[in-house]
Write a protein that holds these residues in place. Sequence first.
Motif, PDB file in Angstrom:
ATOM      1  N   MET A 183      -4.905   6.583   3.067  1.00 12.93           N
ATOM      2  CA  MET A 183      -3.650   7.339   2.958  1.00 12.93           C
ATOM      3  C   MET A 183      -3.927   8.817   2.702  1.00 12.93           C
ATOM      4  O   MET A 183      -4.808   9.168   1.902  1.00 12.93           O
ATOM      5  CB  MET A 183      -2.780   6.771   1.824  1.00 12.93           C
ATOM      6  CG  MET A 183      -2.161   5.422   2.139  1.00 12.93           C
ATOM      7  SD  MET A 183      -1.001   4.892   0.855  1.00 12.93           S
ATOM      8  CE  MET A 183       0.288   6.133   1.043  1.00 12.93           C
ATOM      9  N   PRO A 184      -3.181   9.711   3.345  1.00  8.26           N
ATOM     10  CA  PRO A 184      -3.365  11.160   3.117  1.00  8.26           C
ATOM     11  C   PRO A 184      -2.700  11.606   1.822  1.00  8.26           C
ATOM     12  O   PRO A 184      -1.930  10.863   1.213  1.00  8.26           O
ATOM     13  CB  PRO A 184      -2.684  11.790   4.338  1.00  8.26           C
ATOM     14  CG  PRO A 184      -1.610  10.796   4.705  1.00  8.26           C
ATOM     15  CD  PRO A 184      -2.173   9.433   4.397  1.00  8.26           C
ATOM     16  N   ASP A 185      -2.996  12.838   1.424  1.00 15.36           N
ATOM     17  CA  ASP A 185      -2.366  13.477   0.265  1.00 15.36           C
ATOM     18  C   ASP A 185      -2.578  12.688  -1.034  1.00 15.36           C
ATOM     19  O   ASP A 185      -1.681  12.563  -1.870  1.00 15.36           O
ATOM     20  CB  ASP A 185      -0.857  13.667   0.500  1.00 15.36           C
ATOM     21  CG  ASP A 185      -0.569  14.507   1.729  1.00 15.36           C
ATOM     22  OD1 ASP A 185      -1.358  15.433   1.985  1.00 15.36           O
ATOM     23  OD2 ASP A 185       0.419  14.224   2.422  1.00 15.36           O
ATOM     24  N   PRO A 191       0.819  -1.222   0.000  1.00 17.65           N
ATOM     25  CA  PRO A 191       0.000   0.000   0.000  1.00 17.65           C
ATOM     26  C   PRO A 191       0.847   1.264   0.000  1.00 17.65           C
ATOM     27  O   PRO A 191       0.527   2.240  -0.697  1.00 17.65           O
ATOM     28  CB  PRO A 191      -0.831  -0.118   1.280  1.00 17.65           C
ATOM     29  CG  PRO A 191      -0.847  -1.571   1.599  1.00 17.65           C
ATOM     30  CD  PRO A 191       0.474  -2.095   1.144  1.00 17.65           C
ATOM     31  N   TYR A 192       1.929   1.263   0.789  1.00 17.29           N
ATOM     32  CA  TYR A 192       2.787   2.449   0.868  1.00 17.29           C
ATOM     33  C   TYR A 192       3.417   2.733  -0.493  1.00 17.29           C
ATOM     34  O   TYR A 192       3.453   3.885  -0.959  1.00 17.29           O
ATOM     35  CB  TYR A 192       3.872   2.224   1.925  1.00 17.29           C
ATOM     36  CG  TYR A 192       4.904   3.324   1.978  1.00 17.29           C
ATOM     37  CD1 TYR A 192       4.626   4.550   2.586  1.00 17.29           C
ATOM     38  CD2 TYR A 192       6.165   3.140   1.398  1.00 17.29           C
ATOM     39  CE1 TYR A 192       5.570   5.561   2.620  1.00 17.29           C
ATOM     40  CE2 TYR A 192       7.114   4.143   1.434  1.00 17.29           C
ATOM     41  CZ  TYR A 192       6.811   5.356   2.041  1.00 17.29           C
ATOM     42  OH  TYR A 192       7.753   6.360   2.066  1.00 17.29           O
ATOM     43  N   ILE A 193       3.915   1.690  -1.162  1.00 22.57           N
ATOM     44  CA  ILE A 193       4.572   1.870  -2.462  1.00 22.57           C
ATOM     45  C   ILE A 193       3.582   2.371  -3.503  1.00 22.57           C
ATOM     46  O   ILE A 193       3.839   3.362  -4.204  1.00 22.57           O
ATOM     47  CB  ILE A 193       5.223   0.543  -2.917  1.00 22.57           C
ATOM     48  CG1 ILE A 193       6.363   0.167  -1.971  1.00 22.57           C
ATOM     49  CG2 ILE A 193       5.712   0.653  -4.354  1.00 22.57           C
ATOM     50  CD1 ILE A 193       6.972  -1.181  -2.260  1.00 22.57           C
ATOM     51  N   LEU A 194       2.435   1.697  -3.615  1.00 23.15           N
ATOM     52  CA  LEU A 194       1.449   2.093  -4.623  1.00 23.15           C
ATOM     53  C   LEU A 194       0.897   3.489  -4.338  1.00 23.15           C
ATOM     54  O   LEU A 194       0.669   4.279  -5.253  1.00 23.15           O
ATOM     55  CB  LEU A 194       0.303   1.078  -4.663  1.00 23.15           C
ATOM     56  CG  LEU A 194       0.660  -0.341  -5.112  1.00 23.15           C
ATOM     57  CD1 LEU A 194      -0.589  -1.214  -5.106  1.00 23.15           C
ATOM     58  CD2 LEU A 194       1.292  -0.332  -6.495  1.00 23.15           C
ATOM     59  N   GLY A 195       0.676   3.788  -3.064  1.00 27.74           N
ATOM     60  CA  GLY A 195       0.105   5.082  -2.710  1.00 27.74           C
ATOM     61  C   GLY A 195       1.034   6.240  -2.992  1.00 27.74           C
ATOM     62  O   GLY A 195       0.600   7.311  -3.429  1.00 27.74           O
ATOM     63  N   LYS A 196       2.322   6.050  -2.751  1.00 26.73           N
ATOM     64  CA  LYS A 196       3.289   7.124  -2.957  1.00 26.73           C
ATOM     65  C   LYS A 196       3.698   7.273  -4.427  1.00 26.73           C
ATOM     66  O   LYS A 196       3.851   8.394  -4.927  1.00 26.73           O
ATOM     67  CB  LYS A 196       4.536   6.868  -2.099  1.00 26.73           C
ATOM     68  CG  LYS A 196       4.306   7.023  -0.598  1.00 26.73           C
ATOM     69  CD  LYS A 196       3.949   8.462  -0.251  1.00 26.73           C
ATOM     70  CE  LYS A 196       3.812   8.655   1.250  1.00 26.73           C
ATOM     71  NZ  LYS A 196       3.420  10.057   1.585  1.00 26.73           N
ATOM     72  N   VAL A 197       3.866   6.157  -5.095  1.00 26.60           N
ATOM     73  CA  VAL A 197       4.335   6.213  -6.485  1.00 26.60           C
ATOM     74  C   VAL A 197       3.205   6.599  -7.437  1.00 26.60           C
ATOM     75  O   VAL A 197       3.423   7.301  -8.424  1.00 26.60           O
ATOM     76  CB  VAL A 197       4.957   4.861  -6.893  1.00 26.60           C
ATOM     77  CG1 VAL A 197       5.396   4.892  -8.351  1.00 26.60           C
ATOM     78  CG2 VAL A 197       6.139   4.526  -5.995  1.00 26.60           C
ATOM     79  N   PHE A 198       1.971   6.150  -7.126  1.00 25.35           N
ATOM     80  CA  PHE A 198       0.818   6.432  -7.994  1.00 25.35           C
ATOM     81  C   PHE A 198      -0.246   7.205  -7.201  1.00 25.35           C
ATOM     82  O   PHE A 198      -1.255   6.646  -6.780  1.00 25.35           O
ATOM     83  CB  PHE A 198       0.221   5.144  -8.545  1.00 25.35           C
ATOM     84  CG  PHE A 198       1.214   4.249  -9.222  1.00 25.35           C
ATOM     85  CD1 PHE A 198       1.895   4.680 -10.347  1.00 25.35           C
ATOM     86  CD2 PHE A 198       1.483   2.982  -8.728  1.00 25.35           C
ATOM     87  CE1 PHE A 198       2.821   3.861 -10.986  1.00 25.35           C
ATOM     88  CE2 PHE A 198       2.395   2.153  -9.352  1.00 25.35           C
ATOM     89  CZ  PHE A 198       3.085   2.593 -10.484  1.00 25.35           C
ATOM     90  N   PRO A 199      -0.023   8.492  -6.977  1.00 26.70           N
ATOM     91  CA  PRO A 199      -0.957   9.258  -6.140  1.00 26.70           C
ATOM     92  C   PRO A 199      -2.344   9.395  -6.748  1.00 26.70           C
ATOM     93  O   PRO A 199      -3.293   9.695  -6.028  1.00 26.70           O
ATOM     94  CB  PRO A 199      -0.270  10.630  -6.029  1.00 26.70           C
ATOM     95  CG  PRO A 199       0.628  10.721  -7.219  1.00 26.70           C
ATOM     96  CD  PRO A 199       1.098   9.329  -7.457  1.00 26.70           C
TER      97      PRO A 199
END
Length: 559
Positions: free
Chosen positions: A543-545, A494-502
């Motif tokens: 996830m925020p942002d 989740p962290y990887i997908l959320g940050k890389v693909f906002p």
Amino acid sequence: MHRAFDFDDIIYSVLKYLEGKDLKNVAMTCRMLSAPALNILWFKQTSLVSLITCLPQDAWVIVDRTIHYPARLGEPDPEDEWHIVERTMNLTRAPTPSEWERFQIYASRVRRLIVPELDPIPWAKDVPKFPQINVNATVLRRLFEQFPAATLFPNLCSFDSRALRKSSSDLSLVRKFMSPRLEALNVHVSATVPPHEVEQFIGALAIEAHGLRQLSLSLDDGLQGFAVLPNFGMLPKLFELTIHAVDASLTRQTITNIQQLRCLKTLKLSLIGTCCNGGVMALELSSLESLSLSGVDLPQCTHFIRQITTRKLSHVAIDYVRRASPSEITVFTKSLSTLCQYHGSLKQICVVNNRDLYAEEAAGEHFRVIPLESEVFRPLLKFTGLLSVEFVKMGNYLLDDQFIHQITNAWPGIQKLSFVSGQPPALVKVTFNAMMSLATRCKSLRSLNMTCDASQPILIPQAEDGTERLWPAQTALRALHFEDTPLQEVGNMPYILGKVFPALNPWRLQGYSYVDLPDLPDPLPSDHPRYALNEIRNALWEMPDRVDYRVHPDSDSED
């Protein structure tokens, strides 16, 4: 009334947002608004029924007839039989000239006489359709006895013969709707119509409807091919041609006739029959931009493609029924090189295997593995302008990391990439890191369907100093389908997908297209990949942002 309503374009811009009942009310308010409102109301009709009902109620009648059908095979209970109600409109008396004149006033406002699209769901073909009213052929003939065809529908620009219901194959009636102003024509002919009548009708189009821009011909719902193909040379404005169906043995003759259309941009053909050897030299369709072919098997389509060449083809769509072997698919991908003279012009490829799952299951072939290695698709890398590539249910994709990296260099502007298998993979070679590299380097990629290996802990790229550094953010990706990725745990996914693909929409984070197959346990085990996918999706929502599509659903436009 406001001065703005002195201009027709303003009136139409306002009225186009209104629907039936509101338009009727507007039509009764004043003379200035009546004509525009009536024009919109009558603009598109699906049959002549509404026009006939403009006659006095004592001039027409609807007769119902119930048709009973026996129970289907394997249903011994007589109560399982089904029926439909056939409704036919007839005249009860001869309308007066003034009554016919009222009919003519409204008919002159009709610009499109078409039928709604049929249900695309295959199994719905066997479901009885809702009763539709058929206008008796005698009524239609009496109508055209009253008025010359050109004066009855003077503004008709689009006509589908199925709007005549049971009279759709009566070509003498269909010809009454032909005019130089007609731009789009869809003709469905029954197999009972003699071939010479079909030939005469098609030949007359050059005189009676020489302004045609779109033409669709179908014989027996595409189950039978045209014996003699028409000469299209006298339709100089035609830019879209659809034929259901074309005998594959007449491929060379078909192309020769189509070559006469100098402005043709879109060609859609369904192929039947057995292919025969074509000519040595490919025939050029110089203006063609979009090609759609459908057939029983892929070699039918490949045979046609190898007979033509184009200068600026941008779209290719293929669908077939029988499963194709890896060698047959390879021959197809290689044939595209001769089809397109300029490889940079091709923008979209879509190939779909519309498999008959019931027939495959009966033959025990439902789980037959068709291994499709990267070499099968490598000939496509020369088409450097591709924006959309879709391969659907063609087999088991055994792509490797090298091919994935080659895609990023060959198709830098790719927007949609799909390798949809529809069944469990025999082997997964593409790593999660290679998939991430593809998605982040292709900055315009909005939709990705691909199976990769995410069963092992994900290795985040490292900087020169040894610290972890995520892949660069990619803000275009909206849809990610893992297909049959063997995902065993959530971890830092989740962290990887959320940050890389906002901009990734959690609703469009999908996977595991084969989980509903009958041999899977019910309920699913607690460690099944679907539960891991749900956990990832829920984590993305929190996830925020990130774009919250629950609040801003319009932020995710269709691909």
